[in-house]
Every structure is written in C-alpha cells, then in structure tokens.
Design a protein around this motif. Structure first.
Motif, PDB file in Angstrom:
ATOM      1  N   ALA A  18       0.808  -1.008   0.002  1.00 32.48           N
ATOM      2  CA  ALA A  18      -0.027   0.101  -0.180  1.00 32.48           C
ATOM      3  C   ALA A  18       0.817   1.462  -0.128  1.00 32.48           C
ATOM      4  O   ALA A  18       0.666   2.127  -0.877  1.00 32.48           O
ATOM      5  N   LEU A  19       1.830   1.273   0.840  1.00 32.36           N
ATOM      6  CA  LEU A  19       2.819   2.344   0.980  1.00 32.36           C
ATOM      7  C   LEU A  19       3.326   2.594  -0.450  1.00 32.36           C
ATOM      8  O   LEU A  19       3.512   3.743  -1.123  1.00 32.36           O
ATOM      9  N   GLU A  20       3.902   1.581  -0.987  1.00 37.61           N
ATOM     10  CA  GLU A  20       4.482   1.732  -2.583  1.00 37.61           C
ATOM     11  C   GLU A  20       3.487   2.347  -3.567  1.00 37.61           C
ATOM     12  O   GLU A  20       3.801   3.275  -4.030  1.00 37.61           O
ATOM     13  N   ALA A  21       2.364   1.708  -3.552  1.00 34.58           N
ATOM     14  CA  ALA A  21       1.173   2.253  -4.293  1.00 34.58           C
ATOM     15  C   ALA A  21       0.873   3.665  -4.165  1.00 34.58           C
ATOM     16  O   ALA A  21       0.777   4.663  -5.086  1.00 34.58           O
ATOM     17  N   PHE A  22       0.855   4.263  -2.901  1.00 32.57           N
ATOM     18  CA  PHE A  22       0.356   5.280  -2.486  1.00 32.57           C
ATOM     19  C   PHE A  22       1.518   6.354  -2.817  1.00 32.57           C
ATOM     20  O   PHE A  22       1.179   7.485  -3.262  1.00 32.57           O
ATOM     21  N   VAL A  23       2.744   6.098  -2.792  1.00 32.92           N
ATOM     22  CA  VAL A  23       3.913   6.991  -3.126  1.00 32.92           C
ATOM     23  C   VAL A  23       3.776   7.133  -4.630  1.00 32.92           C
ATOM     24  O   VAL A  23       3.942   8.016  -5.096  1.00 32.92           O
ATOM     25  N   GLU A  24       3.586   5.981  -5.446  1.00 25.56           N
ATOM     26  CA  GLU A  24       3.691   5.959  -6.774  1.00 25.56           C
ATOM     27  C   GLU A  24       2.616   6.789  -7.446  1.00 25.56           C
ATOM     28  O   GLU A  24       2.746   7.633  -8.466  1.00 25.56           O
ATOM     29  N   ARG A  25       1.246   6.329  -6.910  1.00 25.16           N
ATOM     30  CA  ARG A  25       0.125   6.872  -7.619  1.00 25.16           C
ATOM     31  C   ARG A  25      -0.878   7.871  -6.643  1.00 25.16           C
ATOM     32  O   ARG A  25      -1.666   8.274  -7.372  1.00 25.16           O
ATOM     33  N   GLY A  26      -0.530   8.095  -5.391  1.00 28.02           N
ATOM     34  CA  GLY A  26      -1.317   8.897  -4.699  1.00 28.02           C
ATOM     35  C   GLY A  26      -2.274   8.086  -4.043  1.00 28.02           C
ATOM     36  O   GLY A  26      -2.719   6.884  -4.586  1.00 28.02           O
ATOM     37  N   PHE A  27      -2.778   8.387  -2.754  1.00 26.94           N
ATOM     38  CA  PHE A  27      -3.725   7.632  -2.059  1.00 26.94           C
ATOM     39  C   PHE A  27      -4.972   7.343  -2.652  1.00 26.94           C
ATOM     40  O   PHE A  27      -5.471   6.394  -2.693  1.00 26.94           O
ATOM     41  N   GLU A  43      -6.531  -3.525  -5.687  1.00 29.70           N
ATOM     42  CA  GLU A  43      -5.179  -3.526  -6.074  1.00 29.70           C
ATOM     43  C   GLU A  43      -4.050  -3.881  -5.269  1.00 29.70           C
ATOM     44  O   GLU A  43      -3.086  -4.315  -5.337  1.00 29.70           O
ATOM     45  N   ILE A  44      -4.005  -3.307  -3.760  1.00 34.97           N
ATOM     46  CA  ILE A  44      -3.160  -3.590  -3.035  1.00 34.97           C
ATOM     47  C   ILE A  44      -3.028  -4.824  -2.566  1.00 34.97           C
ATOM     48  O   ILE A  44      -1.994  -5.521  -2.380  1.00 34.97           O
TER      49      ILE A  44
END
Length: 191
Positions: A16-25, A32-33
C-alpha cells in the motif's frame, strides 16, 4: 490466492505504501493493494477496516508505549523527567532507524491528503489526552498535566519531523533530548 500467509499485514502495508507513493492515496484501491501481494480484498479487510488504516495501524500501541513510559517512570521523578522517560521509552521502541524510510514515506502521503492530515492531527490530540490522563493518575494537577502533555506531544511532533527530514545518525530519542534542552532555553529561569 493465499489467504493466511505469514506476514500478510506487513506485506499489505508495504504494498500500500509503495502504491500510495507512486500513484497517490486516492488513486489506489484496496483490491489493487491486496492483489499486488497475492491476497484477496477480503483478507485485506481482516487486517484493516479501510485503506487509510494501513497508514495508521498501530496507533493504539504507540499511545500505550507513551502511557507505559509515564507509568514506569520512577515514583519520585519530576513531571519533566516523567515525560522525558516516556518520550525516550516510546520512541526507542517504536521508531528504530530501520523505520525512518517508512515513516518518511508515510508522512509524505499524509501531508498530501487533507482527510489523512486531519486523521494524523486527531491522533496527536488523542496522544496528548492519554498523556494528560496518565500524568493525572500519577498525581499531577489537571492544569499541569494538560500543559505537560501538550508540550510533550508538540516536542514529539517537531522531533519526528526533524527525524524524517534528515538521514543523519541521530536517533529520534536523541533529537527529542535536544529539543527538550531547547525548550528549557526558551523559557529559561524564572525572573
């Protein structure tokens, strides 16, 4: 898909953290997470009630570490020493060096989203209230307990910001000690 693999909570948090950093919360879905680590959406919800809780998981444990630090301080300690003890105990346990990168990324995500920022501020208010209650349980007067708790929470917040902003070798506990010294200099002796 594996439903109960060891470390699922940690894998979900990292993904989740990686996805939030890459694409926004807001752009990332729970599905997806979960799929990114080979789990189901249902499994995600066994660990977290919603996706924002990925960023706030452990809040109760952190608060308990601070409160335990107050309760475990020597009985004859001054209010300042009790808070110093609590701040050091909680931060040394909860924020070792290996968590700095995670904490930095988490803070960046929160800073970009008003609802997450509001949740973070609520977390600080809850921490302050818990510290105040624990101080009162030690016999500190309500006004002094509130002032001390608010001050300790502010010191923690400022120190945390400094800790994640740098890569120097100072621990969060050492930064807190330095800020407590600064605080003493701000007020200085009574005149």
């Amino acid at each position: 898909m594996v439903r109960w693999a060891p470390g699922s909570r940690e894998r979900l948090q990292a993904a989740a953290l990686e996805a939030f950093v890459e694409r926004g919360f807001e752009s990332v879905t729970v599905a997806e997470i979960a799929a990114s680590v080979g789990l189901t959406e249902r499994t995600f919800f066994r660990y977290f009630p919603d996706k924002r809780e990925v960023l706030f998981h452990g809040q109760e444990t952190l608060e308990a570490a601070f409160v335990d630090g107050i309760r475990d301080a020597p009985a004859d300690a001054s209010t300042a020493d009790v808070l110093r003890h609590a701040l050091r105990a909680a931060t040394e346990w909860w924020f070792p060096e290996e968590r700095r990168a995670f904490a930095r990324a988490r803070s960046g995500i929160i800073a970009q989203d008003p609802a997450l920022l509001e949740r973070e501020l609520a977390k600080m208010r809850n921490l302050s209230a818990a510290l105040g209650t624990a101080l009162e349980e030690r016999g500190v007067s309500p006004v002094r307990a509130r002032l001390a708790a608010e001050t300790a929470t502010t010191v923690f917040h400022v120190a945390f910001g400094q800790w994640i902003a740098t890569d120097d070798e100072k621990s969060l506990a050492d930064i807190i000690d330095a800020l407590l010294g600064e605080l003493g200099d701000v007020f200085g002796p009574r005149s």
